[in-house]
Design a protein around this motif. Sequence first.
Motif, PDB file in Angstrom:
ATOM      1  N   SER A 131      32.817 -14.842  60.235  1.00 29.56           N
ATOM      2  CA  SER A 131      31.593 -14.982  59.449  1.00 29.56           C
ATOM      3  C   SER A 131      31.079 -16.396  59.606  1.00 29.56           C
ATOM      4  O   SER A 131      31.853 -17.331  59.783  1.00 29.56           O
ATOM      5  CB  SER A 131      31.873 -14.714  57.968  1.00 29.56           C
ATOM      6  N   SER A 132      29.778 -16.573  59.524  1.00 30.98           N
ATOM      7  CA  SER A 132      29.190 -17.914  59.567  1.00 30.98           C
ATOM      8  C   SER A 132      28.631 -18.245  58.189  1.00 30.98           C
ATOM      9  O   SER A 132      28.286 -17.357  57.409  1.00 30.98           O
ATOM     10  CB  SER A 132      28.095 -17.995  60.625  1.00 30.98           C
ATOM     11  N   ILE A 133      28.568 -19.527  57.906  1.00 31.74           N
ATOM     12  CA  ILE A 133      28.034 -19.972  56.618  1.00 31.74           C
ATOM     13  C   ILE A 133      26.516 -19.945  56.694  1.00 31.74           C
ATOM     14  O   ILE A 133      25.914 -20.566  57.574  1.00 31.74           O
ATOM     15  CB  ILE A 133      28.562 -21.373  56.266  1.00 31.74           C
ATOM     16  N   ASN A 134      25.919 -19.220  55.785  1.00 33.28           N
ATOM     17  CA  ASN A 134      24.471 -19.106  55.723  1.00 33.28           C
ATOM     18  C   ASN A 134      23.865 -20.221  54.876  1.00 33.28           C
ATOM     19  O   ASN A 134      22.837 -20.781  55.214  1.00 33.28           O
ATOM     20  CB  ASN A 134      24.090 -17.736  55.153  1.00 33.28           C
ATOM     21  N   GLN A 135      24.539 -20.535  53.767  1.00 35.19           N
ATOM     22  CA  GLN A 135      24.080 -21.591  52.878  1.00 35.19           C
ATOM     23  C   GLN A 135      25.201 -21.959  51.922  1.00 35.19           C
ATOM     24  O   GLN A 135      26.146 -21.211  51.748  1.00 35.19           O
ATOM     25  CB  GLN A 135      22.851 -21.151  52.087  1.00 35.19           C
ATOM     26  N   VAL A 136      25.073 -23.121  51.322  1.00 38.09           N
ATOM     27  CA  VAL A 136      25.954 -23.549  50.239  1.00 38.09           C
ATOM     28  C   VAL A 136      25.100 -23.493  48.984  1.00 38.09           C
ATOM     29  O   VAL A 136      23.994 -24.049  48.952  1.00 38.09           O
ATOM     30  CB  VAL A 136      26.502 -24.973  50.482  1.00 38.09           C
ATOM     31  N   THR A 137      25.594 -22.817  47.955  1.00 34.30           N
ATOM     32  CA  THR A 137      24.808 -22.592  46.746  1.00 34.30           C
ATOM     33  C   THR A 137      25.293 -23.478  45.609  1.00 34.30           C
ATOM     34  O   THR A 137      26.490 -23.583  45.374  1.00 34.30           O
ATOM     35  CB  THR A 137      24.888 -21.110  46.336  1.00 34.30           C
TER      36      THR A 137
ATOM     37  N   HIS B  36      18.597 -22.097  58.404  1.00 36.20           N
ATOM     38  CA  HIS B  36      19.988 -22.018  57.951  1.00 36.20           C
ATOM     39  C   HIS B  36      20.936 -22.640  58.964  1.00 36.20           C
ATOM     40  O   HIS B  36      20.606 -22.708  60.141  1.00 36.20           O
ATOM     41  CB  HIS B  36      20.361 -20.553  57.716  1.00 36.20           C
ATOM     42  N   PRO B  37      22.129 -23.073  58.553  1.00 36.70           N
ATOM     43  CA  PRO B  37      22.632 -23.074  57.179  1.00 36.70           C
ATOM     44  C   PRO B  37      21.961 -24.168  56.358  1.00 36.70           C
ATOM     45  O   PRO B  37      21.579 -25.210  56.890  1.00 36.70           O
ATOM     46  CB  PRO B  37      24.128 -23.340  57.336  1.00 36.70           C
TER      47      PRO B  37
ATOM     48  N   LEU C 174      21.013 -25.404  51.902  1.00 34.95           N
ATOM     49  CA  LEU C 174      21.456 -25.558  50.520  1.00 34.95           C
ATOM     50  C   LEU C 174      20.527 -24.745  49.618  1.00 34.95           C
ATOM     51  O   LEU C 174      19.301 -24.847  49.724  1.00 34.95           O
ATOM     52  CB  LEU C 174      21.420 -27.030  50.100  1.00 34.95           C
TER      53      LEU C 174
ATOM     54  N   LEU D  41      34.383 -27.534  45.053  1.00 30.15           N
ATOM     55  CA  LEU D  41      33.862 -27.706  46.407  1.00 30.15           C
ATOM     56  C   LEU D  41      32.810 -28.796  46.344  1.00 30.15           C
ATOM     57  O   LEU D  41      32.035 -28.856  45.387  1.00 30.15           O
ATOM     58  CB  LEU D  41      33.223 -26.391  46.876  1.00 30.15           C
TER      59      LEU D  41
ATOM     60  N   LEU E 156      30.264 -31.679  48.974  1.00 28.56           N
ATOM     61  CA  LEU E 156      29.795 -32.084  50.291  1.00 28.56           C
ATOM     62  C   LEU E 156      30.301 -33.479  50.612  1.00 28.56           C
ATOM     63  O   LEU E 156      30.346 -34.346  49.741  1.00 28.56           O
ATOM     64  CB  LEU E 156      28.264 -32.078  50.340  1.00 28.56           C
TER      65      LEU E 156
END
Length: 128
Positions: free
Chosen positions: A3-9, A51-52, A54, A69, A71
């Motif tokens: 899976s790839s990271i789409n966004q960090v929420t 993307h990816p 925030l 978590l 950054l």
Amino acid sequence: MVSSINQVTFDSRDGYALSLFWAKVTGYVEDPDDPNAPEHTECFIGPDGGHPGLLFINIPEGKTVKNRLHLDISPDTTRDEEVERLLGLGATIFEDHRKPDGTGWVTMHDPEGNEFCVERSKAERGQA
């Protein structure tokens, strides 16, 4: 399969204001086809609007404990210059781990108290 990271929420009290802060930190921009507005409950920024990125979602609760978590950012300028710039944008220093030999990092809080770390730049680490 992976899976790839789409966004960090980020959960936030004011996602719009927080998206403006992080846009100044990262240079990310909103999706030109879906621009952010103060009345939106979700605000997205990403590299070139893509993307990816925030995502900042409004929630009623405030932040109460340390993030699990966070950054880690590496500036184009020096770490110390970036810390000063971020202070001017509204961040605060939480823990200063800079060492006399120039190594280390600074843990900061964004305007809503989310932790993030400012590391040395690639040039400062000799990776230019």
